[in-house]
Write a protein that holds these residues in place. Structure first.
Motif, PDB file in Angstrom:
ATOM      1  N   UNK A 261      35.741  33.643  39.309  1.00  0.00           N
ATOM      2  CA  UNK A 261      34.641  33.850  38.363  1.00  0.00           C
ATOM      3  C   UNK A 261      34.155  35.285  38.490  1.00  0.00           C
ATOM      4  N   UNK A 262      34.934  36.172  37.926  1.00  0.00           N
ATOM      5  CA  UNK A 262      34.633  37.600  38.038  1.00  0.00           C
ATOM      6  C   UNK A 262      34.270  38.161  36.670  1.00  0.00           C
ATOM      7  N   UNK A 263      33.450  39.194  36.674  1.00  0.00           N
ATOM      8  CA  UNK A 263      33.103  39.870  35.425  1.00  0.00           C
ATOM      9  C   UNK A 263      34.298  40.717  35.015  1.00  0.00           C
ATOM     10  N   UNK A 264      34.863  40.389  33.876  1.00  0.00           N
ATOM     11  CA  UNK A 264      36.118  41.031  33.478  1.00  0.00           C
ATOM     12  C   UNK A 264      35.975  42.528  33.166  1.00  0.00           C
ATOM     13  N   UNK A 265      34.763  42.949  32.789  1.00  0.00           N
ATOM     14  CA  UNK A 265      34.598  44.348  32.371  1.00  0.00           C
ATOM     15  C   UNK A 265      34.365  45.300  33.551  1.00  0.00           C
ATOM     16  N   UNK A 266      34.113  44.743  34.716  1.00  0.00           N
ATOM     17  CA  UNK A 266      33.869  45.608  35.886  1.00  0.00           C
ATOM     18  C   UNK A 266      35.184  46.057  36.512  1.00  0.00           C
ATOM     19  N   UNK A 267      35.113  47.206  37.189  1.00  0.00           N
ATOM     20  CA  UNK A 267      36.269  47.608  37.991  1.00  0.00           C
ATOM     21  C   UNK A 267      36.145  46.891  39.340  1.00  0.00           C
ATOM     22  N   UNK A 268      37.218  46.947  40.124  1.00  0.00           N
ATOM     23  CA  UNK A 268      37.224  46.308  41.441  1.00  0.00           C
ATOM     24  C   UNK A 268      36.064  46.850  42.279  1.00  0.00           C
TER      25      UNK A 268
ATOM     26  N   UNK B 251      43.684  49.914  43.585  1.00  0.00           N
ATOM     27  CA  UNK B 251      43.228  49.385  42.295  1.00  0.00           C
ATOM     28  C   UNK B 251      41.713  49.457  42.143  1.00  0.00           C
ATOM     29  N   UNK B 252      41.042  50.262  42.985  1.00  0.00           N
ATOM     30  CA  UNK B 252      39.568  50.267  42.955  1.00  0.00           C
ATOM     31  C   UNK B 252      38.980  50.576  41.588  1.00  0.00           C
ATOM     32  N   UNK B 253      39.684  51.423  40.829  1.00  0.00           N
ATOM     33  CA  UNK B 253      39.124  51.798  39.529  1.00  0.00           C
ATOM     34  C   UNK B 253      39.724  51.017  38.367  1.00  0.00           C
TER      35      UNK B 253
ATOM     36  N   UNK C 138      41.621  37.557  29.518  1.00  0.00           N
ATOM     37  CA  UNK C 138      42.679  37.215  28.547  1.00  0.00           C
ATOM     38  C   UNK C 138      42.811  38.272  27.453  1.00  0.00           C
ATOM     39  N   UNK C 139      41.715  38.965  27.124  1.00  0.00           N
ATOM     40  CA  UNK C 139      41.780  39.940  26.029  1.00  0.00           C
ATOM     41  C   UNK C 139      42.043  41.367  26.504  1.00  0.00           C
ATOM     42  N   UNK C 140      41.632  41.657  27.727  1.00  0.00           N
ATOM     43  CA  UNK C 140      41.768  43.022  28.240  1.00  0.00           C
ATOM     44  C   UNK C 140      42.736  43.022  29.419  1.00  0.00           C
ATOM     45  N   UNK C 141      43.711  43.911  29.357  1.00  0.00           N
ATOM     46  CA  UNK C 141      44.673  43.972  30.457  1.00  0.00           C
ATOM     47  C   UNK C 141      43.956  44.500  31.703  1.00  0.00           C
ATOM     48  N   UNK C 142      44.188  43.865  32.797  1.00  0.00           N
ATOM     49  CA  UNK C 142      43.532  44.301  34.022  1.00  0.00           C
ATOM     50  C   UNK C 142      44.374  43.970  35.239  1.00  0.00           C
ATOM     51  N   UNK C 143      43.733  43.398  36.234  1.00  0.00           N
ATOM     52  CA  UNK C 143      44.422  43.077  37.486  1.00  0.00           C
ATOM     53  C   UNK C 143      45.392  41.913  37.302  1.00  0.00           C
ATOM     54  N   UNK C 144      46.330  41.829  38.236  1.00  0.00           N
ATOM     55  CA  UNK C 144      47.231  40.672  38.245  1.00  0.00           C
ATOM     56  C   UNK C 144      46.465  39.486  38.820  1.00  0.00           C
ATOM     57  N   UNK C 145      47.037  38.309  38.692  1.00  0.00           N
ATOM     58  CA  UNK C 145      46.392  37.101  39.219  1.00  0.00           C
ATOM     59  C   UNK C 145      46.144  37.190  40.718  1.00  0.00           C
ATOM     60  N   UNK C 146      47.129  37.716  41.439  1.00  0.00           N
ATOM     61  CA  UNK C 146      47.016  37.833  42.893  1.00  0.00           C
ATOM     62  C   UNK C 146      45.930  38.821  43.291  1.00  0.00           C
ATOM     63  N   UNK C 147      45.852  39.916  42.509  1.00  0.00           N
ATOM     64  CA  UNK C 147      44.812  40.918  42.798  1.00  0.00           C
ATOM     65  C   UNK C 147      43.426  40.340  42.537  1.00  0.00           C
ATOM     66  N   UNK C 148      43.321  39.566  41.450  1.00  0.00           N
ATOM     67  CA  UNK C 148      42.021  38.942  41.138  1.00  0.00           C
ATOM     68  C   UNK C 148      41.598  38.013  42.263  1.00  0.00           C
TER      69      UNK C 148
END
Ligand SMILES: Nc1ncnc2c1ncn2[C@@H]1O[C@H](COP(=O)(O)OP(=O)(O)OP(=O)(O)O)[C@@H](O)[C@H]1O
Length: 374
Positions: free
Chosen positions: A184-191, A228-230, A236-246
């Motif tokens: 349950x992470x905010x998708x718009x934030x960076x790591x 991947x800090x930045x 689902x709509x924005x490409x970001x981290x992989x599942x494992x990274x999340x």
């Protein structure tokens, strides 16, 4: 490492693996691998619950582990809610030694005792190690995790003992953390943003902003996310981290407070075997380096992931089929007529055996029962 602990193949025509007491009855003065091996146990489906001797041994281990520990005398067993804590306890236990958890004859029922979910479970989890809870879907893995973490639903009733460092006590606030299956992470934030903000919110006011930042950086590094800090977490709509990274970001957020006890509900679900390995190997490193006690429910681990665990708690229909070192599980299944075929992933074999040949397993074990002396 000696793998004889869980299973003692006794020479007196006892083909049946069984737990036997170690020679000493007094609590050991020091904790060592030998001490742990001496109390490792193998259990059988539907066997009667353990004799007091095992209890003595298990207490001996937790006693050995609790030297110099700071104790909080709360009644752990009678209250599943850790919420009414004392803020002074924040990070308190984490500053001390590790936390051993032992459960004995643990039963969980729902519907006023109508439905039994867990029946007579006994086992333990030790600092610096990862205990894997495995078993077919619906066998009670999440319920066991919830019971140990004190987060069973109010409709469930719990019997039996859960001991923290050998005592019936509640965990101090901040001592344990629970990572659920969903990120349950905010998708718009960076790591960096996600972990930094969580650090600001979760860590006590007694820590300076700089210290909180440093702690956030540390956990990001521990979870191998420094490159991947930045990167945006993404969804689902924005490409970001992989599942494992999340999943690793979710774990980062939960370990910010340096919990001494970490519960992970299927930390590798939905991940491929490489990502699962990345996640689990980071967890193992964290457990080893910080003396964290990790209890994780796992579903179909690859051989590489399986080998990272120290002990295995194999459940079926709410009962323990096997509890003991991963290294001794193969011998247990072989001794009971279910050797693992060459090249088959051992954990797959154990799950398949429980699932497919379960009637046969029961028949086989029941036929062995007269030889069992607990
Ligand atoms: N509060 C409850 N009321 C009724 N039944 C419950 C309750 N909690 C769990 N159960 C039942 O107990 C059994 C064990 O559930 P649990 O979620 O612990 O299994 P699991 O091994 O974690 O399953 P999965 O691997 O599918 O997540 C299931 O059959 C479930 O339906």
């Amino acid at each position: 490492m000696d793998s004889e602990g869980a299973i003692n193949n006794n020479n007196n025509n006892n083909k049946v693996p069984r737990w036997t007491p170690s020679p000493t009855r007094s609590p050991p003065q020091k904790s060592s691998d030998e001490d742990r091996e001496a109390v490792a146990l193998a259990t059988f489906p539907f066997s009667d619950h353990q004799e007091p001797t095992m209890e003595t041994e298990m207490e001996a281990v937790v006693l050995a582990r609790k030297e110099d520990h700071h104790h909080h005398h709360h009644d752990y067993s009678n209250n599943n809610d850790y919420a009414d804590h004392d803020d002074d306890d924040q990070l308190g236990a984490a500053a001390d030694g590790g936390v051993s958890v032992t459960w004995k004859d643990l039963c969980v029922t729902v519907g006023g005792g109508q439905l039994t979910i867990l029946e007579g479970l006994t086992g333990y989890a030790e600092p610096g190690e990862v205990l894997a809870i495995m078993g077919p879907s619906g066998c009670g893995k999440s319920t066991l995790l919830d019971a140990l973490a004190g987060r069973l639903s109010s409709t469930a009733q719990q019997r039996g003992d859960i001991l923290i460092n050998g005592r019936k006590e509640r965990l101090a606030y901040g001592t344990s953390a629970y990572v659920t299956q969903d990120d349950t992470l905010m998708t718009t934030l960076t790591v960096k943003e996600a972990v930094y903000y969580s650090a600001q919110l979760q860590l006590p006011d007694s820590m300076s902003i700089a210290e909180k930042k440093k702690r956030a950086e540390m956990v990001i590094k521990e979870m191998g996310l420094q490159d991947s800090v930045n990167t945006r977490i993404g969804g689902w709509a924005v490409k970001g981290l992989s599942g494992g990274q999340k999943r690793r970001v979710s774990i980062c957020i939960e370990v910010l407070r340096r919990p001494k006890l970490l519960f992970l509900d299927e930390p590798t679900s939905g991940l491929d075997s490489a990502a699962s390995y990345h996640v689990m190997s980071r967890i193992l490193k964290l457990a080893r380096n910080d003396g964290i006690t990790v209890v994780a429910s796992v579903h179909q681990p690859s051989s590489e992931v399986f080998e990272l665990f120290r002990n295995l708690c194999l459940l079926s229909s709410g009962r323990t089929v096997y509890f003991g070192p991963i290294a001794s599980a193969e011998q247990f299944f072989t001794s009971n007529g279910f050797p693992c075929p060459t090249l088959r992933n051992p954990s797959d074999h154990y799950l398949r055996t429980i699932n497919k040949d379960f009637d046969q397993v029961i028949i086989s074990l029941i036929s062995c029962t007269p030889a069992l002396k607990w």
